[in-house]
Design a protein around this motif. Sequence first.
Motif, PDB file in Angstrom:
ATOM      1  N   PRO A   3     -39.312  26.144   0.424  1.00 27.37           N
ATOM      2  CA  PRO A   3     -39.908  25.663  -0.650  1.00 27.37           C
ATOM      3  C   PRO A   3     -40.594  24.236  -0.377  1.00 27.37           C
ATOM      4  CG  PRO A   3     -37.500  25.932  -0.950  1.00 27.37           C
ATOM      5  CD  PRO A   3     -37.663  26.121   0.525  1.00 27.37           C
ATOM      6  N   GLU A   4     -41.486  24.085  -1.335  1.00 27.88           N
ATOM      7  CA  GLU A   4     -42.523  22.892  -0.982  1.00 27.88           C
ATOM      8  C   GLU A   4     -41.450  21.647  -0.822  1.00 27.88           C
ATOM      9  OE1 GLU A   4     -45.775  22.240  -3.372  1.00 27.88           O
ATOM     10  OE2 GLU A   4     -46.080  24.143  -3.629  1.00 27.88           O
ATOM     11  N   MET A   5     -40.609  21.224  -1.868  1.00 24.06           N
ATOM     12  CA  MET A   5     -39.844  20.015  -1.629  1.00 24.06           C
ATOM     13  C   MET A   5     -38.338  20.456  -1.811  1.00 24.06           C
ATOM     14  SD  MET A   5     -38.992  17.086  -1.484  1.00 24.06           S
ATOM     15  CE  MET A   5     -40.307  15.721  -2.148  1.00 24.06           C
ATOM     16  N   GLN A   6     -37.817  20.310  -0.380  1.00 24.93           N
ATOM     17  CA  GLN A   6     -36.357  20.668  -0.306  1.00 24.93           C
ATOM     18  C   GLN A   6     -35.409  19.601  -0.651  1.00 24.93           C
ATOM     19  OE1 GLN A   6     -36.771  22.585   3.836  1.00 24.93           O
ATOM     20  NE2 GLN A   6     -35.136  23.424   2.926  1.00 24.93           N
ATOM     21  N   LYS A   7     -34.499  20.070  -1.597  1.00 26.38           N
ATOM     22  CA  LYS A   7     -33.275  19.114  -2.274  1.00 26.38           C
ATOM     23  C   LYS A   7     -32.091  19.509  -1.950  1.00 26.38           C
ATOM     24  CE  LYS A   7     -36.237  17.642  -6.215  1.00 26.38           C
ATOM     25  NZ  LYS A   7     -36.461  17.690  -7.464  1.00 26.38           N
ATOM     26  N   PHE A   8     -31.514  19.057  -0.623  1.00 25.65           N
ATOM     27  CA  PHE A   8     -30.239  19.371  -0.170  1.00 25.65           C
ATOM     28  C   PHE A   8     -28.950  18.650  -0.964  1.00 25.65           C
ATOM     29  CE2 PHE A   8     -33.092  20.978   3.182  1.00 25.65           C
ATOM     30  CZ  PHE A   8     -32.115  22.184   3.855  1.00 25.65           C
ATOM     31  N   LEU A   9     -28.086  19.603  -1.545  1.00 22.96           N
ATOM     32  CA  LEU A   9     -27.082  18.868  -1.970  1.00 22.96           C
ATOM     33  C   LEU A   9     -25.912  19.439  -0.915  1.00 22.96           C
ATOM     34  CD1 LEU A   9     -25.157  17.910  -4.240  1.00 22.96           C
ATOM     35  CD2 LEU A   9     -25.145  20.171  -5.427  1.00 22.96           C
ATOM     36  N   PHE A  10     -25.097  18.286  -0.546  1.00 19.75           N
ATOM     37  CA  PHE A  10     -24.171  18.277   0.386  1.00 19.75           C
ATOM     38  C   PHE A  10     -23.119  18.018  -0.307  1.00 19.75           C
ATOM     39  CE2 PHE A  10     -27.542  17.589   3.263  1.00 19.75           C
ATOM     40  CZ  PHE A  10     -27.236  18.305   4.482  1.00 19.75           C
ATOM     41  N   VAL A  11     -21.892  19.269  -0.424  1.00 19.27           N
ATOM     42  CA  VAL A  11     -20.760  19.279  -1.511  1.00 19.27           C
ATOM     43  C   VAL A  11     -19.607  19.181  -0.380  1.00 19.27           C
ATOM     44  CG1 VAL A  11     -19.376  20.584  -2.881  1.00 19.27           C
ATOM     45  CG2 VAL A  11     -21.528  20.591  -3.049  1.00 19.27           C
ATOM     46  N   LEU A  12     -19.012  18.078  -0.241  1.00 18.45           N
ATOM     47  CA  LEU A  12     -17.870  17.866   0.740  1.00 18.45           C
ATOM     48  C   LEU A  12     -16.756  17.999   0.378  1.00 18.45           C
ATOM     49  CD1 LEU A  12     -19.262  14.272   2.066  1.00 18.45           C
ATOM     50  CD2 LEU A  12     -19.704  16.516   2.822  1.00 18.45           C
ATOM     51  N   GLY A  13     -16.150  19.134   0.720  1.00 19.86           N
ATOM     52  CA  GLY A  13     -14.756  19.594   0.425  1.00 19.86           C
ATOM     53  C   GLY A  13     -13.261  19.238   0.984  1.00 19.86           C
ATOM     54  N   SER A  14     -13.498  18.063   1.783  1.00 24.61           N
ATOM     55  CA  SER A  14     -12.329  17.625   2.471  1.00 24.61           C
ATOM     56  C   SER A  14     -11.450  16.653   1.817  1.00 24.61           C
ATOM     57  CB  SER A  14     -12.803  16.807   3.693  1.00 24.61           C
ATOM     58  OG  SER A  14     -11.844  16.489   4.607  1.00 24.61           O
ATOM     59  N   SER A  15     -10.147  16.537   2.128  1.00 20.57           N
ATOM     60  CA  SER A  15      -9.489  15.610   1.393  1.00 20.57           C
ATOM     61  C   SER A  15      -9.615  14.380   1.923  1.00 20.57           C
ATOM     62  CB  SER A  15      -7.849  16.159   1.523  1.00 20.57           C
ATOM     63  OG  SER A  15      -7.501  16.322   2.714  1.00 20.57           O
ATOM     64  N   ARG A  16     -10.088  14.127   3.150  1.00 19.50           N
ATOM     65  CA  ARG A  16     -10.337  12.904   3.698  1.00 19.50           C
ATOM     66  C   ARG A  16     -11.711  12.478   4.081  1.00 19.50           C
ATOM     67  NH1 ARG A  16      -7.191  14.632   8.438  1.00 19.50           N
ATOM     68  NH2 ARG A  16      -8.518  15.573   9.613  1.00 19.50           N
ATOM     69  N   ALA A  17     -12.373  11.488   4.013  1.00 14.88           N
ATOM     70  CA  ALA A  17     -13.566  11.202   4.309  1.00 14.88           C
ATOM     71  C   ALA A  17     -13.831  11.052   5.670  1.00 14.88           C
ATOM     72  CB  ALA A  17     -14.276   9.879   3.449  1.00 14.88           C
ATOM     73  N   GLY A  18     -14.924  11.352   6.026  1.00 16.45           N
ATOM     74  CA  GLY A  18     -15.392  11.035   7.565  1.00 16.45           C
ATOM     75  C   GLY A  18     -14.739  12.281   8.760  1.00 16.45           C
ATOM     76  N   GLY A  19     -14.154  13.368   8.138  1.00 15.00           N
ATOM     77  CA  GLY A  19     -13.523  14.222   8.930  1.00 15.00           C
ATOM     78  C   GLY A  19     -14.594  14.876   9.762  1.00 15.00           C
ATOM     79  N   ASN A  20     -14.141  15.858  10.622  1.00 18.56           N
ATOM     80  CA  ASN A  20     -14.966  16.638  11.517  1.00 18.56           C
ATOM     81  C   ASN A  20     -15.902  17.350  10.644  1.00 18.56           C
ATOM     82  OD1 ASN A  20     -13.541  15.942  14.154  1.00 18.56           O
ATOM     83  ND2 ASN A  20     -11.783  17.317  13.486  1.00 18.56           N
ATOM     84  N   THR A  21     -15.258  18.104   9.643  1.00 15.60           N
ATOM     85  CA  THR A  21     -16.644  18.994   8.976  1.00 15.60           C
ATOM     86  C   THR A  21     -17.843  18.050   8.600  1.00 15.60           C
ATOM     87  OG1 THR A  21     -15.015  20.506   8.291  1.00 15.60           O
ATOM     88  CG2 THR A  21     -16.952  20.399   7.000  1.00 15.60           C
ATOM     89  N   GLU A  22     -17.486  16.893   7.894  1.00 10.91           N
ATOM     90  CA  GLU A  22     -18.316  15.959   7.397  1.00 10.91           C
ATOM     91  C   GLU A  22     -19.167  15.344   8.495  1.00 10.91           C
ATOM     92  OE1 GLU A  22     -18.995  11.643   4.831  1.00 10.91           O
ATOM     93  OE2 GLU A  22     -17.061  12.682   5.022  1.00 10.91           O
ATOM     94  N   THR A  23     -18.633  15.081   9.661  1.00  9.93           N
ATOM     95  CA  THR A  23     -19.328  14.797  10.918  1.00  9.93           C
ATOM     96  C   THR A  23     -20.433  15.731  11.383  1.00  9.93           C
ATOM     97  OG1 THR A  23     -17.455  13.255  11.696  1.00  9.93           O
ATOM     98  CG2 THR A  23     -19.251  13.869  13.363  1.00  9.93           C
ATOM     99  N   LEU A  24     -19.730  16.966  11.442  1.00 11.03           N
ATOM    100  CA  LEU A  24     -20.822  18.046  11.675  1.00 11.03           C
ATOM    101  C   LEU A  24     -22.013  18.280  10.720  1.00 11.03           C
ATOM    102  CD1 LEU A  24     -21.268  20.249  13.867  1.00 11.03           C
ATOM    103  CD2 LEU A  24     -19.663  21.883  12.532  1.00 11.03           C
TER     104      LEU A  24
END
Length: 187
Positions: A3-24
């Motif tokens: 798409p011309e202008m990409q808009k990424f929505l990151f939906v973080l589903g972890s029960s803790r902030a800053g975990g491995n999934t969010e880091t990746l």
Amino acid sequence: MRPEMQKFLFVLGSSRAGGNTETLARKAAEYLPEGAQQRWIWLEDVPLAPFRDTRQDRVPHPLQEGNEQLLLDATLEATDIVIASPLYWYSVSATAKQYLDYWSGWLHIPGLQFKASMREKTLWGVSAAEEDDMFSALVDTLHKSANYLKMRWGGVLLGHGHHPGEVVDDAPAMEAAKDFFQSVYAK
């Protein structure tokens, strides 16, 4: 085709902030195409009421408000949706699953045309867990959701780590993060 202008929505589903999934996910986001917008929503910050399927009652999905409206608007505004969920009991987290459950309600809002809107988007996943052979249900959940809505499928970036911060030691995942968001548009 990108798409011309990409808009990424990151939906973080972890029960803790800053975990491995969010880091990746944040590592992969460092390599987004130039000019791509990012919006990050941690589902713990925008709790949803338990989803109630009203289709069998022949009652339209209730009017959206509060956190549901925020998530619906963010979903519709995005060109690319990234579900970043750690592996919980072999699939996505409860909050990520609940977010996907709400998609069922949004499909039945008169005049919204949610399914047609989703067809224009790409669905991605990011996840981390301790072992390789446990991701199949998580990948299937996301891939089948994309197929049902006829979305482009970006794939799932997988990393390994059990304790917080361990994913940065997963050299193949860190390397894969560099090209992850290019894959679907390179075809």
